[in-house]
Design a protein around this motif. Sequence first.
Motif, short mmCIF file in Angstrom:
data_model
loop_
_atom_site.label_atom_id
_atom_site.label_comp_id
_atom_site.label_asym_id
_atom_site.label_seq_id
_atom_site.Cartn_x
_atom_site.Cartn_y
_atom_site.Cartn_z
N MET A 1 0.84 -1.17 0.00
CA MET A 1 0.00 0.00 0.00
C MET A 1 0.89 1.24 0.00
N ASP A 2 0.55 2.21 -0.85
CA ASP A 2 1.34 3.44 -0.96
C ASP A 2 1.04 4.43 0.16
N THR A 3 -0.22 4.49 0.59
CA THR A 3 -0.60 5.46 1.61
C THR A 3 -1.77 4.96 2.43
N TYR A 4 -1.77 5.34 3.69
CA TYR A 4 -2.89 5.02 4.58
C TYR A 4 -3.80 6.24 4.76
N LEU A 5 -3.54 7.32 4.05
CA LEU A 5 -4.34 8.53 4.21
C LEU A 5 -5.83 8.33 4.01
N PRO A 6 -6.28 7.45 3.10
CA PRO A 6 -7.72 7.25 2.96
C PRO A 6 -8.37 6.67 4.23
N PHE A 7 -7.58 6.13 5.14
CA PHE A 7 -8.11 5.50 6.35
C PHE A 7 -8.02 6.40 7.58
N VAL A 8 -7.58 7.64 7.42
CA VAL A 8 -7.35 8.52 8.56
C VAL A 8 -8.60 8.73 9.40
N GLY A 9 -9.73 8.96 8.77
CA GLY A 9 -10.95 9.21 9.54
C GLY A 9 -10.90 10.57 10.22
N PHE A 10 -11.57 10.67 11.37
CA PHE A 10 -11.67 11.93 12.10
C PHE A 10 -10.32 12.32 12.70
N VAL A 11 -9.90 13.53 12.39
CA VAL A 11 -8.67 14.09 12.97
C VAL A 11 -8.86 15.59 13.10
N GLN A 12 -8.48 16.14 14.24
CA GLN A 12 -8.43 17.58 14.42
C GLN A 12 -7.00 18.03 14.26
N PHE A 13 -6.82 19.23 13.75
CA PHE A 13 -5.47 19.76 13.63
C PHE A 13 -5.15 20.57 14.88
N PRO A 14 -3.90 20.50 15.32
CA PRO A 14 -3.53 21.21 16.54
C PRO A 14 -3.67 22.71 16.38
N ARG A 15 -4.13 23.35 17.44
CA ARG A 15 -4.25 24.81 17.46
C ARG A 15 -3.05 25.45 18.16
N GLN A 16 -2.32 24.63 18.93
CA GLN A 16 -1.14 25.12 19.64
C GLN A 16 -0.21 23.94 19.88
N PRO A 17 1.08 24.19 20.09
CA PRO A 17 2.02 23.08 20.30
C PRO A 17 1.64 22.16 21.45
N ASN A 18 0.96 22.67 22.48
CA ASN A 18 0.58 21.83 23.62
C ASN A 18 -0.45 20.77 23.25
N ASP A 19 -1.06 20.91 22.08
CA ASP A 19 -2.01 19.89 21.62
C ASP A 19 -1.29 18.60 21.22
N LEU A 20 0.00 18.64 21.07
CA LEU A 20 0.75 17.50 20.56
C LEU A 20 1.57 16.81 21.65
N THR A 21 0.98 16.61 22.81
CA THR A 21 1.69 15.92 23.89
C THR A 21 1.21 14.48 23.98
N ASP A 22 1.93 13.69 24.76
CA ASP A 22 1.53 12.29 24.94
C ASP A 22 0.46 12.14 26.02
N ARG A 23 -0.09 13.24 26.49
CA ARG A 23 -1.17 13.20 27.47
C ARG A 23 -2.56 13.29 26.83
N VAL A 24 -2.57 13.57 25.52
CA VAL A 24 -3.85 13.68 24.82
C VAL A 24 -3.85 12.77 23.60
N CYS A 25 -5.04 12.44 23.16
CA CYS A 25 -5.18 11.63 21.95
C CYS A 25 -4.64 12.42 20.75
N PRO A 26 -3.80 11.82 19.94
CA PRO A 26 -3.23 12.55 18.81
C PRO A 26 -4.24 12.86 17.70
N ALA A 27 -5.40 12.22 17.73
CA ALA A 27 -6.40 12.46 16.69
C ALA A 27 -7.40 13.54 17.09
#
Length: 98
Positions: A1-27
Amino acid sequence: MDTYLPFVGFVQFPRQPNDLTDRVCPACFAERLGAICSSCGLDLASPLMAQLDAASMDATASLDRRLELIGHIRHASSAVLVAEPAAPAAVAADFVPP
């Protein structure tokens, strides 16, 4: 498979760097409370989570660097504005004072 992007489903984009910690769901950024995200259903116990957390930390570092550069540019620009007083208003060449 070339890409898994079609399977991403629901994802929010981070609004601030603190959104990308290991204490929160990355999606969806809900607090990590168990093996499956209670908000979006992402498998937080997947063996790939370590790679995802590392990618999130790399993204955070890049966003922090980006913010540092923006801050540097704004700081340098404000220093220039303070250092250069406004030029006096131009006087028309044919103006004769009363």
